[in-house]
Design an enzyme around this catalytic site. Structure first.
Site, PDB file in Angstrom:
ATOM      1  N   ASP A 212      16.925  10.323  -8.272  1.00 52.43           N
ATOM      2  CA  ASP A 212      18.379  10.508  -8.147  1.00 52.43           C
ATOM      3  C   ASP A 212      18.874  10.346  -6.718  1.00 52.43           C
ATOM      4  OD1 ASP A 212      18.634  10.898 -10.856  1.00 52.43           O
ATOM      5  OD2 ASP A 212      18.679  13.084 -10.746  1.00 52.43           O
TER       6      ASP A 212
ATOM      7  N   LYS B  66      -3.840  10.620   5.747  1.00 47.93           N
ATOM      8  CA  LYS B  66      -3.471   9.798   6.906  1.00 47.93           C
ATOM      9  C   LYS B  66      -2.415  10.556   7.693  1.00 47.93           C
ATOM     10  CE  LYS B  66      -4.363   6.472   3.564  1.00 47.93           C
ATOM     11  NZ  LYS B  66      -4.595   6.759   2.144  1.00 47.93           N
TER      12      LYS B  66
ATOM     13  N   HIS C 289      -8.902  11.410   2.325  1.00 51.77           N
ATOM     14  CA  HIS C 289      -7.979  10.286   2.179  1.00 51.77           C
ATOM     15  C   HIS C 289      -6.649  10.524   2.892  1.00 51.77           C
ATOM     16  CE1 HIS C 289      -5.857   7.065  -0.289  1.00 51.77           C
ATOM     17  NE2 HIS C 289      -6.967   6.468   0.063  1.00 51.77           N
TER      18      HIS C 289
ATOM     19  N   HIS D 231       0.837  -1.198   0.000  1.00 48.22           N
ATOM     20  CA  HIS D 231       0.000   0.000   0.000  1.00 48.22           C
ATOM     21  C   HIS D 231       0.874   1.251   0.000  1.00 48.22           C
ATOM     22  CE1 HIS D 231      -3.354   2.555   1.848  1.00 48.22           C
ATOM     23  NE2 HIS D 231      -3.890   2.031   0.765  1.00 48.22           N
TER      24      HIS D 231
END
Length: 470
Positions: free
Chosen positions: A222, A391, A389, A215
């Site tokens: 680089d 967290k 969404h 998930h």
């Protein structure tokens, strides 16, 4: 023998077979030494659904990955050449816990940018990809063949054609819609694509790992610029292309902490392909920065549940505030106890969740905990209409945590997740501004929820019964 069996009534034979089935299921599940509630839930589910339940358990039931430890250590030793040594003795508390359970030591950042919304994330990501001179490493749960996906793919193709080493690691379930035709331009340009627990190459003789996903959202350019957070590569994460896009948060970082994002990617790449990534160009010399930062990986290949422990311990240590933001709120007993205890101690405890997530079952389950939280003094905010969404966790004035992990058993125990921990007042203050703005745009629930209709109470109660399986 056959004559004796023929004389036994069919219902007795069926009862004996069912009893043998139950005994086998009980032994099989109990020996895994899982959480008692989840263990009992699976036993009852499989007992009531003898055939279908077995298939479901076989495909998505709890499974523990045991990576070949020697192979993992060889990969780690091969890819850590040149990494700066940790000053672990200078830190205690959460950084020490994160290191002991997740194995990545504290590091530092020279720059941290919080990117709210997919539009901001993709602007910075595409700019970073265009600047790549040596390599681009990306690992994502969801990569869709839509407008956003094509934009990122074409950027990777351009750098691969320019001689930059491009590696793309995708989850076999989350990115299942990507076909060979979509990925062909990248492969033809010299880019490499690998699948994490692929479902495309039929593992008939091996138990499928459909329930164990990566998930993580990682991009390393680089070895100097790193991205992580919650935004997937899809139109659903890009508010400039979709009016219903998720409201999300991503992070762009520079400094030595990028080495540990690189390390996480290299371990997952080696796990998926058995190819070690080595060479000086992947581990450039980076200066130390003023901000303490620590990458915290978590997954079912460790028994310590690093992100679960980190959340619970951080909340338990709080002195003034606990602000939690999560799209999926299915707390474990330990997490629920930590939150309510903090609120009962008089702390400023706030929970920000979506008004309606993309899973009604998870939404009902989350709401089944609201009354207990509100009674303890937790303030609950529901964000909408777009799906929240983000967290994130804020504790007091200096602890900040942002990443891919939801506040649920799946993220804590089943998924391969990755978050970044900062012990820094400046970083925490900047994150607090974003979280506070989202709280002000959300609707706060009253201390006493209005009486719910019977159908909603039944939905919440029923969903809560399934919480150990979510």
């Amino acid at each position: 023998m056959l004559d004796a069996l023929a004389a036994v009534p069919w219902w007795q034979l069926l009862s004996i077979a069912w009893a043998i089935h139950i005994a086998g299921i009980v032994v099989w599940i109990v020996l895994q030494k899982r959480d008692p509630a989840a263990t009992l839930s699976w036993i009852f589910a499989l007992a009531l659904l003898p055939v279908l339940g077995f298939l479901v358990f076989y495909l998505v039931g709890p499974q523990r990955i045991r990576r070949q430890r020697q192979r993992r250590l060889r990969s780690r030793n091969a890819t850590q050449h040149g990494l700066p040594e940790s000053q672990l003795d200078a830190h205690d508390g959460l950084p020490r816990l994160a290191f002991a359970s997740g194995e990545f030591p504290p590091s530092s950042c020279t720059q941290v940018d919080f990117l709210q919304g997919g539009g901001s994330k993709f602007d910075h990501l595409l700019e970073a990809i265009a600047s790549a001179e040596h390599h681009v490493h990306m690992e994502y749960y969801i990569f869709e063949p839509d407008d956003t996906g094509r934009l990122v793919r074409d950027a990777l193709v351009a750098r691969a054609r320019a001689g930059v080493r491009v590696r793309l690691l995708l989850d076999g379930v989350g990115s299942a819609r990507l076909g060979r035709r979509f990925l062909r331009p990248l492969r033809e340009a010299g880019g490499e694509v690998a699948w994490f627990h692929s479902l495309r190459h039929g593992r008939i003789r091996r138990r499928p790992r459909i329930n164990l996903r990566t998930h993580r959202k990682i991009a390393v350019i680089d070895g100097r610029i790193g991205f992580t957070g919650g935004v997937n590569i899809c139109d659903d994460g890009n508010e400039r292309l979709s009016t219903t896009a998720y409201h999300d948060l991503h992070v762009r970082m520079e400094g030595r902490v990028v080495h540990w994002l690189q390390q996480a990617f290299c371990e997952d790449w080696h796990y998926a392909t058995r190819q070690a990534i080595n060479g000086k160009g992947y581990w450039p010399e980076l200066p130390p920065g003023p901000h303490l930062a620590q990458v915290v990986p978590s997954g079912p290949d460790t028994v310590w549940e690093p992100l679960h422990r980190l959340h619970v311990d951080a909340i338990a240590r709080a002195d003034r505030r606990v602000w939690l933001v999560t799209p999926y709120f299915v707390p474990t007993a330990a997490a629920r106890m930590a939150l309510t205890s903090a609120a009962l101690r008089g702390l400023d405890v706030r929970l920000l969740v979506p008004r309606m997530s993309d899973s009604r079952l998870v939404t009902w389950c989350a709401r089944s905990y609201y009354d207990e939280l509100l009674d303890a003094g937790v303030r609950i905010f529901e964000f909408g209409p777009n799906m929240l969404h983000t967290k994130a966790l804020l504790v007091d004035e200096e602890i900040a945590l942002v990443g891919s992990a939801n506040f649920d058993p799946r993220s804590f125990r089943l998924n391969f997740e990755l978050s970044t921990l900062w012990c820094d007042r400046t970083i925490a203050a900047r994150l607090a501004e974003l979280v506070l703005a989202d709280q002000q745009a959300a609707a706060e629930l009253p201390r006493r929820r209005p009486h719910q209709p019977l159908r909603w109470r039944l939905a919440e109660a029923g969903a809560r019964l399934l919480s150990p399986l979510l």
